[in-house]
Design an enzyme around this catalytic site. Structure first.
Site: not given
Ligand code: ARG
Length: 268
Positions: A81, A126, A213-216
């Site tokens: 993603h 993913d 967000q941003g750790d993905s």
């Molecule tokens: N989708 C998020 C990203 O793009 C990562 C989210 C992780 N969330 C969590 N609650 N662990 O950075």
């Protein structure tokens, strides 16, 4: 819910905050790094602390606002993603070799190709590989090839938000989260969870520690029996960040290990 996530645009920081709940959205690509959090004991991934320079040398920050890990010296493993599809792509910059993104020793290398997991449609699968223009002289992170070590306590690390709706970070943060089994995770997420493809981790009772967000795309890892770091997950999604009863959801690396290996071979 899954199609909903696909409607999110990657460039909207406002959207990232407003729609944070089930978002697979990476951190805003152009967000300014947060001010120096050193000296503060309150900032921190969520609920973490600053990693030392060189502690996780395989960690990579990607310019679209995601994390990644060096699978090979010239291949980054990240989340599907975080990328737009497969093919030639010179638009991504990988920053490596530093915990502080503004460190003058940062190594920055552009992408040449992207391979998004075949069949990726926003639910499960993913993972993606990014081929770099030249090798980065840092240790790689071995991936789990079976589910033997998909349990215990895991380390997470990233430059993402330190709280829901929080800023991207200048300094790499790290934390430890316990494994959450599929049945328990299913209670939190129902059919949104794809158990074979996903592995959950987090402090169920209290919350407070999580990726955000941003750790993905960044790795979730632990020591193997020989004391070497082993990647068991890829940061994928969660409802909010660090909420009690809502663990973080990670791509289950062992499930895809053979596909990743094959794809890396094909990337050349
Ligand atoms: N989708 C998020 C990203 O793009 C990562 C989210 C992780 N969330 C969590 N609650 N662990 O950075």
């Amino acid at each position: 819910m899954r199609t909903y996530r696909k409607l999110l645009t990657r460039s909207s920081a406002v959207g990232a905050v407003a729609l944070a709940a089930f978002s697979l959205q990476p951190g805003a690509a152009h967000a300014a790094p947060a001010p120096d959090p050193s000296g503060s004991v309150h900032t921190k991934v969520v609920g973490g602390t600053k990693a030392d320079q060189g502690e996780f040398p395989f960690m990579v920050r990607l310019s679209m606002g995601c994390g990644g890990a060096l699978y090979a010296k010239d291949i980054v493993l990240t989340a599907a993603h975080c990328v737009d599809g497969s093919g030639a792509n010179t638009s991504i910059t990988a920053t490596a070799g530093v915990a502080d993104l503004e460190d003058s020793h940062a190594v920055k290398v552009n992408s040449t190709k992207v391979l998004q997991a075949p069949g990726y449609n926003g639910k499960g699968k993913d993972w993606a590989l990014i081929k770099l223009a030249k090798p980065i002289d840092q240790p790689t992170l071995k991936i789990a090839e079976n589910d033997k070590l998909n349990n215990g306590d895991f380390t997470i690390a990233g430059w993402g938000a330190d709280k829901e709706g929080g800023d991207q970070q200048r300094y790499l943060l790290k934390a430890t989260v316990p494994f959450v089994d599929d049945a328990t995770c299913k209670k939190a997420y129902g059919d949104q969870l794809t158990p074979g493809d996903e592995i959950c981790a987090g402090k169920l009772d209290t919350g407070g520690v999580d990726t955000c967000q941003g750790d993905s795309g960044g790795p979730m890892f632990r020591k193997d029996d020989g004391g070497q770091w082993l990647q068991v997950g890829i940061v994928s999604w969660g409802e909010g960040c660090a909420r009690p009863g809502k663990p973080g959801v990670y791509s289950e690396v062992s499930t895809f290990a053979a596909n990743i290996k094959k794809a890396a071979g094909e990337l050349g």
